[in-house]
Design a protein around this motif. Structure first.
Motif, PDB file in Angstrom:
ATOM      1  N   VAL A  22      31.744  50.080 -40.017  1.00 29.57           N
ATOM      2  CA  VAL A  22      30.387  49.608 -40.298  1.00 29.57           C
ATOM      3  C   VAL A  22      30.414  48.136 -40.696  1.00 29.57           C
ATOM      4  O   VAL A  22      29.621  47.325 -40.195  1.00 29.57           O
ATOM      5  CB  VAL A  22      29.743  50.447 -41.420  1.00 29.57           C
ATOM      6  CG1 VAL A  22      28.395  49.852 -41.835  1.00 29.57           C
ATOM      7  CG2 VAL A  22      29.568  51.888 -40.971  1.00 29.57           C
ATOM      8  N   HIS A  72      25.977  54.669 -35.412  1.00 26.52           N
ATOM      9  CA  HIS A  72      26.693  55.048 -36.633  1.00 26.52           C
ATOM     10  C   HIS A  72      26.429  54.040 -37.752  1.00 26.52           C
ATOM     11  O   HIS A  72      26.153  54.429 -38.903  1.00 26.52           O
ATOM     12  CB  HIS A  72      28.205  55.126 -36.357  1.00 26.52           C
ATOM     13  CG  HIS A  72      29.027  55.327 -37.584  1.00 26.52           C
ATOM     14  ND1 HIS A  72      29.195  56.557 -38.165  1.00 26.52           N
ATOM     15  CD2 HIS A  72      29.730  54.444 -38.352  1.00 26.52           C
ATOM     16  CE1 HIS A  72      29.966  56.436 -39.242  1.00 26.52           C
ATOM     17  NE2 HIS A  72      30.301  55.157 -39.374  1.00 26.52           N
ATOM     18  N   THR A  73      26.486  52.747 -37.432  1.00 22.89           N
ATOM     19  CA  THR A  73      26.256  51.709 -38.434  1.00 22.89           C
ATOM     20  C   THR A  73      24.832  51.765 -38.970  1.00 22.89           C
ATOM     21  O   THR A  73      24.602  51.685 -40.189  1.00 22.89           O
ATOM     22  CB  THR A  73      26.530  50.317 -37.836  1.00 22.89           C
ATOM     23  OG1 THR A  73      27.903  50.249 -37.420  1.00 22.89           O
ATOM     24  CG2 THR A  73      26.259  49.222 -38.840  1.00 22.89           C
ATOM     25  N   THR A  97      27.494  60.489 -42.963  1.00 16.92           N
ATOM     26  CA  THR A  97      26.987  60.715 -41.608  1.00 16.92           C
ATOM     27  C   THR A  97      27.038  62.198 -41.240  1.00 16.92           C
ATOM     28  O   THR A  97      26.189  62.677 -40.479  1.00 16.92           O
ATOM     29  CB  THR A  97      27.796  59.900 -40.588  1.00 16.92           C
ATOM     30  OG1 THR A  97      29.194  60.032 -40.878  1.00 16.92           O
ATOM     31  CG2 THR A  97      27.413  58.435 -40.634  1.00 16.92           C
ATOM     32  N   ASP A 127      31.220  45.963 -37.718  1.00 11.95           N
ATOM     33  CA  ASP A 127      30.099  45.963 -36.775  1.00 11.95           C
ATOM     34  C   ASP A 127      29.015  44.996 -37.242  1.00 11.95           C
ATOM     35  O   ASP A 127      28.454  44.228 -36.445  1.00 11.95           O
ATOM     36  CB  ASP A 127      29.531  47.382 -36.652  1.00 11.95           C
ATOM     37  CG  ASP A 127      28.606  47.533 -35.450  1.00 11.95           C
ATOM     38  OD1 ASP A 127      28.738  46.731 -34.495  1.00 11.95           O
ATOM     39  OD2 ASP A 127      27.772  48.456 -35.451  1.00 11.95           O
ATOM     40  N   MET A 148      24.467  54.785 -41.253  1.00 16.24           N
ATOM     41  CA  MET A 148      25.166  54.595 -42.524  1.00 16.24           C
ATOM     42  C   MET A 148      24.400  53.654 -43.438  1.00 16.24           C
ATOM     43  O   MET A 148      24.247  53.923 -44.650  1.00 16.24           O
ATOM     44  CB  MET A 148      26.569  54.045 -42.269  1.00 16.24           C
ATOM     45  CG  MET A 148      27.647  55.092 -42.097  1.00 16.24           C
ATOM     46  SD  MET A 148      27.841  56.172 -43.534  1.00 16.24           S
ATOM     47  CE  MET A 148      28.129  54.981 -44.845  1.00 16.24           C
ATOM     48  N   LEU A 149      23.899  52.548 -42.909  1.00 17.22           N
ATOM     49  CA  LEU A 149      23.195  51.576 -43.734  1.00 17.22           C
ATOM     50  C   LEU A 149      21.899  52.158 -44.300  1.00 17.22           C
ATOM     51  O   LEU A 149      21.606  52.001 -45.486  1.00 17.22           O
ATOM     52  CB  LEU A 149      22.907  50.316 -42.916  1.00 17.22           C
ATOM     53  CG  LEU A 149      24.128  49.479 -42.503  1.00 17.22           C
ATOM     54  CD1 LEU A 149      23.694  48.325 -41.605  1.00 17.22           C
ATOM     55  CD2 LEU A 149      24.860  48.943 -43.726  1.00 17.22           C
ATOM     56  N   LEU A 160      31.288  52.136 -47.381  1.00 20.06           N
ATOM     57  CA  LEU A 160      30.580  52.096 -46.096  1.00 20.06           C
ATOM     58  C   LEU A 160      31.510  52.434 -44.931  1.00 20.06           C
ATOM     59  O   LEU A 160      31.084  53.029 -43.943  1.00 20.06           O
ATOM     60  CB  LEU A 160      29.974  50.712 -45.873  1.00 20.06           C
ATOM     61  CG  LEU A 160      28.679  50.383 -46.615  1.00 20.06           C
ATOM     62  CD1 LEU A 160      28.299  48.928 -46.406  1.00 20.06           C
ATOM     63  CD2 LEU A 160      27.552  51.302 -46.167  1.00 20.06           C
ATOM     64  N   GLY A 193      31.341  56.974 -46.390  1.00 21.24           N
ATOM     65  CA  GLY A 193      31.241  56.923 -44.936  1.00 21.24           C
ATOM     66  C   GLY A 193      32.560  57.230 -44.258  1.00 21.24           C
ATOM     67  O   GLY A 193      33.634  57.150 -44.870  1.00 21.24           O
TER      68      GLY A 193
END
Length: 448
Positions: A214, A230-231, A320, A217, A234-235, A210, A309
């Motif tokens: 991330v 971004h987080t 991403t 965060d 990614m999730l 990840l 990531g």
């Protein structure tokens, strides 16, 4: 006399390196030291070539996992520890450990070191990079301790205390740093239906893939609304890609007697789950990769190319990057001038960067694969699989690595380095971007 002194000063003037160049040289130094240590007589049970030593050192430092020889039966305890240290340092970064040493010694960290950390951690600013590096190291060690404990619960009763604890530590470090090294010749195939091994290794791989930005965060914000774009991206993308991959692997391989077909339904589900998650980042396998159906192999090539990531221990063009390209293409097809993700407009510079990374990577993979078709006796699919696995620092192989020629091994070494350092980092290390204020009139070119 003065002219002579000036010439001498110019000759002994220290070479000034940019942060990307210095990081690249430090990483190459790590590979060289690792190769020398693996070549030592105390590192292996039998003599290995210098090329194999540097191949394995590169594979470990780049957290890939490709191996021309079986590490478990070839190396002594010393050699395996060298591999483990290379994986740890290569996965978390040389500068992260350098910061730890400086902090322990109680010395101040200068601006140059902070700039290196900014480059190494891929951060937009210098603020808080030292605290970030310290937290990254502590978090990583904590996760590895938890992972080793969980694996030890399963392996200590089967192997005994000494071997069980050591194997748990080795494979935990390899899992969290997304390196596909295992100390068994069949990788993790003997644990295809073991829930503890499957869940522990896969969760370590996911968390390591990840990216620490991330993870931090999520830990700090704890609410979806407060998470960065971004987080969130990614999730969501990680969940979507993993679910699609798991279902596809099960669908493509359930009737293949050489992979899932010979397993019970329970083992099939575990194998599909595990093999759907690991191709993007880590090269562990619980089924024979060389016996995959062609659609599954193509799917894994795609997953390995996408990778993990940003700021993670994995490779590839990054998830991403892929997402930005997909959203940009969708915006173009809809006739929109701007690319919007989650009600946020993506800058054109980010889109151009994503396209540059993907284009350079595809061109590089194409060229190397074409060169390997001239030197290796293997199918095009197997060679493409090998190259993309090396580029994505994954470590999966369709049984090609042990049979590579000398030229083939050298090419794969370069691919692993390219995949770890990143295409843009290498370009910036070689060329100096020049800014110009000159603007030219618009021109039209027919495309499509």
């Amino acid at each position: 006399m003065k002219e002579g002194r000036t010439v001498r000063r110019a000759m002994i003037k220290p070479l000034k390196l940019t942060p990307p160049q210095l990081l690249a040289f430090m990483f190459l130094f790590l590979v060289v030291v690792g190769g020398v240590l693996l070549k030592l007589p105390i590192a292996s049970e039998k003599d290995i070539s210098w090329l194999d030593a540097f191949f394995l050192s590169t594979s470990a430092a780049t957290v890939t996992g490709l191996a021309p020889i079986d590490p478990g039966s070839t190396f002594t305890l010393f050699g395996e520890i060298v591999l483990m240290v290379l994986i740890q340092v290569g996965g978390l970064g040389i500068m992260t450990f350098a910061v730890l040493v400086v902090i322990v010694l109680g010395k101040k960290i200068g601006m140059k070191q902070r700039m290196l950390m900014q480059e190494a951690l891929n951060q937009p600013s210098l603020g808080g990079v030292i605290r970030l590096a310290r937290n990254l190291l502590l978090f990583s060690l904590l996760m590895e301790l938890v992972g080793a404990t969980l694996l030890a619960i399963d392996w200590v009763p089967k192997m005994g205390w000494a071997k069980g604890l050591y194997y748990s530590l080795f494979h935990t470090i390899a899992s969290f740093n997304n390196a596909g090294f295992a100390l068994w010749p069949d990788n993790l195939s003997r644990f295809v239906g073991d829930p503890i091994v499957n869940m522990t290794v896969s969760l370590l791989v996911i968390i390591g893939g990840l990216g620490f930005t991330v993870v931090f965060d999520v830990l700090y914000q704890r609410r979806w609304r407060k998470l960065s774009l971004h987080t969130k991206l990614m999730l969501v993308m990680t969940l979507v890609v993993n679910v699609v991959a798991i279902v596809a692997v099960f669908f493509f391989e359930q009737h293949n007697p050489k992979t899932l077909g010979s397993l019970s339904l329970r083992e099939q589900l575990w194998a599909a789950y595990f093999q759907g998650i690991t191709p993007r980042t880590a090269g562990f396998n619980t089924i024979d990769i060389g016996s995959l159906e062609q659609p599954t192999a193509m799917l894994m090539i795609f997953l390995m190319f996408i990778g993990a990531g940003s700021t993670s221990t994995g490779g590839g063009i990054k998830l991403t990057t892929f997402a930005v390209i997909v959203f940009a293409v969708m915006s173009f097809l809809k006739g929109k001038e701007e690319t919007v993700i989650a009600m946020r407009t993506i800058r054109h510079t980010i889109i151009l960067r994503a396209l540059a990374i993907a284009s350079m990577s595809m061109l590089f993979i194409f060229v190397v694969t074409m060169m390997l078709t001239l030197t290796e006796d293997a199918s095009l699919l197997a060679l493409l699989f090998e190259v993309v696995s090396a580029f994505g620092t994954v470590g999966l192989s369709m049984n090609v690595t042990p049979h590579l020629s000398m030229i083939g091994k050298v090419l794969i070494i370069f691919v692993m380095l390219f995949g770890k350092l990143g295409p843009l980092t290498l370009v910036y290390s070689i060329a100096k971007p020049k800014k110009t204020n000159i603007r030219y009139p618009n021109g039209d070119i027919l495309t499509g």
